[in-house]
Scaffold this motif. Structure first.
Motif, PDB file in Angstrom:
ATOM      1  N   ALA A 262       6.273 -13.767   3.703  1.00 46.99           N
ATOM      2  CA  ALA A 262       5.605 -12.806   2.835  1.00 46.99           C
ATOM      3  C   ALA A 262       6.579 -11.831   2.210  1.00 46.99           C
ATOM      4  O   ALA A 262       6.347 -11.329   1.107  1.00 46.99           O
ATOM      5  CB  ALA A 262       4.532 -12.053   3.635  1.00 46.99           C
ATOM      6  N   ILE A 263       7.695 -11.563   2.870  1.00 45.86           N
ATOM      7  CA  ILE A 263       8.645 -10.588   2.356  1.00 45.86           C
ATOM      8  C   ILE A 263       9.257 -11.064   1.047  1.00 45.86           C
ATOM      9  O   ILE A 263       9.541 -10.266   0.146  1.00 45.86           O
ATOM     10  CB  ILE A 263       9.740 -10.300   3.405  1.00 45.86           C
ATOM     11  N   ASP A 264       9.462 -12.385   0.898  1.00 42.41           N
ATOM     12  CA  ASP A 264      10.034 -12.906  -0.339  1.00 42.41           C
ATOM     13  C   ASP A 264       9.064 -12.782  -1.502  1.00 42.41           C
ATOM     14  O   ASP A 264       9.449 -12.374  -2.600  1.00 42.41           O
ATOM     15  CB  ASP A 264      10.441 -14.361  -0.146  1.00 42.41           C
ATOM     16  N   ALA A 265       7.802 -13.142  -1.263  1.00 43.60           N
ATOM     17  CA  ALA A 265       6.807 -12.992  -2.310  1.00 43.60           C
ATOM     18  C   ALA A 265       6.603 -11.524  -2.663  1.00 43.60           C
ATOM     19  O   ALA A 265       6.457 -11.165  -3.838  1.00 43.60           O
ATOM     20  CB  ALA A 265       5.485 -13.625  -1.875  1.00 43.60           C
TER      21      ALA A 265
ATOM     22  N   LEU B 175       7.018  -9.802  -6.377  1.00 45.39           N
ATOM     23  CA  LEU B 175       5.926  -9.045  -6.982  1.00 45.39           C
ATOM     24  C   LEU B 175       6.324  -7.596  -7.236  1.00 45.39           C
ATOM     25  O   LEU B 175       6.008  -7.031  -8.289  1.00 45.39           O
ATOM     26  CB  LEU B 175       4.692  -9.116  -6.074  1.00 45.39           C
ATOM     27  N   LEU B 176       7.011  -6.985  -6.282  1.00 45.85           N
ATOM     28  CA  LEU B 176       7.442  -5.602  -6.468  1.00 45.85           C
ATOM     29  C   LEU B 176       8.489  -5.491  -7.572  1.00 45.85           C
ATOM     30  O   LEU B 176       8.489  -4.519  -8.343  1.00 45.85           O
ATOM     31  CB  LEU B 176       8.013  -5.058  -5.162  1.00 45.85           C
ATOM     32  N   MET B 177       9.368  -6.478  -7.669  1.00 47.75           N
ATOM     33  CA  MET B 177      10.375  -6.436  -8.715  1.00 47.75           C
ATOM     34  C   MET B 177       9.727  -6.494 -10.089  1.00 47.75           C
ATOM     35  O   MET B 177      10.167  -5.820 -11.032  1.00 47.75           O
ATOM     36  CB  MET B 177      11.354  -7.590  -8.535  1.00 47.75           C
TER      37      MET B 177
ATOM     38  N   ILE C 245       5.138 -16.612  -8.736  1.00 44.60           N
ATOM     39  CA  ILE C 245       6.062 -16.122  -9.753  1.00 44.60           C
ATOM     40  C   ILE C 245       5.343 -15.938 -11.085  1.00 44.60           C
ATOM     41  O   ILE C 245       5.522 -14.924 -11.774  1.00 44.60           O
ATOM     42  CB  ILE C 245       7.245 -17.089  -9.913  1.00 44.60           C
ATOM     43  N   LEU C 246       4.541 -16.916 -11.471  1.00 48.69           N
ATOM     44  CA  LEU C 246       3.804 -16.807 -12.723  1.00 48.69           C
ATOM     45  C   LEU C 246       2.861 -15.613 -12.703  1.00 48.69           C
ATOM     46  O   LEU C 246       2.690 -14.929 -13.717  1.00 48.69           O
ATOM     47  CB  LEU C 246       3.023 -18.099 -12.981  1.00 48.69           C
TER      48      LEU C 246
ATOM     49  N   HIS D 264      16.928 -16.607  -3.155  1.00 52.69           N
ATOM     50  CA  HIS D 264      17.329 -15.965  -4.409  1.00 52.69           C
ATOM     51  C   HIS D 264      16.092 -15.364  -5.062  1.00 52.69           C
ATOM     52  O   HIS D 264      15.511 -15.943  -5.978  1.00 52.69           O
ATOM     53  CB  HIS D 264      17.992 -16.969  -5.356  1.00 52.69           C
ATOM     54  N   THR D 265      15.678 -14.234  -4.559  1.00 54.81           N
ATOM     55  CA  THR D 265      14.507 -13.557  -5.117  1.00 54.81           C
ATOM     56  C   THR D 265      14.966 -12.708  -6.298  1.00 54.81           C
ATOM     57  O   THR D 265      15.723 -11.767  -6.137  1.00 54.81           O
ATOM     58  CB  THR D 265      13.840 -12.658  -4.062  1.00 54.81           C
TER      59      THR D 265
END
Length: 602
Positions: free
Chosen positions: A68-71, A75-77, A219-220, A559-560
């Motif tokens: 969840a941290i990657d997603a 989203l936060l970025m 991502i979309l 690679h987030t």
């Protein structure tokens, strides 16, 4: 244990064979199972006969767990980029005759900190309908045109903002209620946006059975063309979370063993009814209830008889007849589907009656919310004495801008109709008569009412989203024909297709072209359904080859960033992939800046 011949006679070989059977790795290799000669990790026991339904079947590394941290980072970025672009666009405000609300009425009562937050840092978030929601959150429904905006989001943010302002004044110092309401709306929208992205991941995973497609859908969603509306003081983020959450509960997930369908259905009904008081098109979500409830009525899921684990044929293809024998240990049993009419007439009628009762109660509950809210607003606006309770500054502002204030019954013809038909069932228990009247009067909502020459730029702005929706709908029906799912009962049985979402999006597309304001279609379709995210994530998953490192799931997890390279590099040379990428990029960047500049990107 069976006796093994030749090189497989040693105990070490037999032990290794058992480990291969119990820890088989699955990849797509000409639709067959392939043995990966790498250290393997334990996984959940999956029947070999149903390995194709495993979520990681189409991935290079199906054992990669969802983090969840990657997603959340992705989203936060995207929200950080949105805040940056709105800050840039907010410096160049274009003069417009749109409703200004509190910006005109309260500027003299604000401190320097309030003005800094509202007019400098987050100025681009208070544009167009955001000003309408902000005014309702602070003062309620005073102007007639405000009735077009449903109350759940502004009332919630207004109550939380007022409470936060009181606490801040008691602990720190003076602050305006508008400032705290704006910040509270930003926090709520960011939180609901993050949760909606996580829920979309699991929806896509359930439908596509591909972790790669699920990650791409996230991502979309993070960088969708209508992203600014998920951060501004709009109700899009809250409505999206409500819609995705209800769909997640209705889908047949693993939690269904612990949470029966009845409990999940009850939760979905409550959530979708909340959506009916967030957005006007929330009533369309009742169709999802009908679809999944019909599936539960006509199909019964049962566990199949116990099976034994066997050696996959292509592990030892040349010795299949000698070594393909049953091994010790039971496997989890797959589900067996039984059609309702094969279970007896009594059971069929009982389940049918129960399903119709639940669906009817859901529709009645949704309509009752609208009726109660409609009667409440009708009583307020059609009461001539309410005009005297309106503050003088609001009356002057309404007179200067030719707005209708609560209590001015002579300027609201629908009040006269309600007074004339107050004892009829339609007036007392029917759909609020003022809603279509207000939409038509202030926003020209109606069949072909928006079709004019000067509105051509608005249709051109919404044309890419309309085209993508049309292509996705066409592709969904072609996929059903390719898989021979032309029978409605078989479509109800299988949940790995997008038919119900395509139908829902087709209805929204119809209203977007012929009925509502064309420019709002983009944010409506990207916030009302997971259809486009799921469909195009599967398409992009096919376009990005797993043969290169950038096309693997693990590369994204490590690679987030904005548009990870593996999503771009494999499709940018493709003509359609290039257009798709440019559309998302242009609307995400320039659409946000245009909206913050008060240009008609709504």
């Amino acid at each position: 244990m069976p006796r093994w011949r030749g090189q497989y006679r040693s105990p070490e070989r037999r032990r290794r064979l058992r480990e291969v059977i119990e820890e088989v790795e699955v990849v797509e290799d000409n639709r067959s199972l392939k043995w990966i000669r790498e250290p393997l990790r334990p996984v959940v026991d999956v029947p070999l006969e149903t390995l194709e339904d495993h979520p990681g079947f189409n991935d290079v590394n199906p054992r990669e767990e969802y983090r969840a941290i990657d997603a959340t980072a992705t989203l936060l970025m995207s929200r950080i980029y949105i805040l940056l672009f709105q800050f840039i666009g907010g410096r160049f405000e274009i003069s417009t005759d749109a409703f200004q609300g509190h910006r005109v009425l309260e500027r003299s009562n604000m401190t320097s900190a309030d003005l800094s937050i509202q007019e400098y840092w987050f100025r681009g978030l208070m544009r167009w309908d955001a000003l309408q929601f902000m005014f309702i959150a602070q003062y309620g429904y005073i102007f007639e045109h405000s009735l077009a905006f449903l109350p759940a989001f502004p009332w919630a943010t207004g109550a939380l903002g007022a409470s936060a302002a009181d606490y801040y004044r008691a602990l720190v110092g003076p602050v305006h209620k508008t400032t705290m309401t704006l910040l509270m709306g930003l926090i709520i929208n960011t939180f609901t946006f993050l949760q909606a992205g996580h829920v979309l991941y699991f929806i896509t995973l359930r439908i596509s059975k591909s972790q790669k497609a699920a990650i791409i859908s996230t991502i979309l969603f993070a960088f969708n063309p209508a992203s600014i509306f998920f951060t501004s003081f709009y109700s899009e983020s809250l409505y999206t979370l409500v819609t995705f959450g209800a769909i997640f509960l209705l889908l047949e997930m693993k939690v269904s063993d612990d949470f029966p369908f009845f409990l999940r259905l009850s939760g979905a009904v409550m959530i979708m009814m909340l959506g009916c008081v967030i957005r006007g098109n929330g009533i369309l979500n009742v169709g999802y209830l009908g679809w999944f409830l019909t599936r539960e009525i006509f199909w019964t899921m049962e566990e199949a008889p116990k099976q034994r684990r066997v050696v996959p044929s292509n592990i030892f293809p040349r010795r299949r007849s000698r070594y393909a024998r049953e091994d010790e240990g039971e496997v989890s049993r797959p589900l067996k589907c039984t059609f309702l009419l094969k279970r007896g007439r009594t059971v069929a009628f009982a389940r049918l009656f129960f399903g119709c009762f639940i669906l009817t109660m859901a529709v009645v509950f949704a309509v009752s919310l609208w009726v109660a809210y409609g009667n409440h607003q009708s009583d307020n606006f059609c009461n001539s004495r309410a005009f005297m309770r309106v503050p003088q500054q609001f009356r002057e502002y309404a007179q200067q801008n030719r707005l209708t204030v609560i209590g001015e019954t002579r300027r609201m013809p629908w009040c006269a109709w309600l007074e004339k038909n107050k004892n009829t069932v339609q007036a007392t228990y029917g759909f609020p008569v003022w809603y279509p009247v207000v939409q038509r009067k202030y926003w020209r909502v109606g069949h072909f009412a928006y079709w004019s020459v000067k509105k051509i730029p608005c249709f051109l702005m919404a044309a890419p989203a309309m085209l993508l929706t049309l292509i996705a709908i066409r592709g969904t029906f072609r996929d059903l024909a390719r898989r021979n799912l032309t029978n409605i009962w078989m479509c109800l049985l299988h949940q790995d297709h997008l038919l119900p979402y395509a139908i829902h999006s087709a209805v929204i597309l119809y209203f977007g072209i012929f009925y509502i304001n064309a420019e709002v279609f983009t944010r409506m379709i990207f916030s009302s359904s997971p259809f486009l995210y799921v469909y195009y994530s599967q398409w992009l998953a096919q376009q990005t080859s797993p043969a290169v490192p950038e096309g693997r799931v693990s590369y994204f997890l490590d690679h987030t960033m904005l548009y990870p390279p593996y999503l771009v590099s494999s499709i940018f040379n493709d003509r359609y992939g290039r257009l798709f990428y440019l559309y998302f990029f242009a609307y995400f960047v320039f659409g946000t800046v245009m909206h913050a500049m008060f240009l008609p990107f709504t």
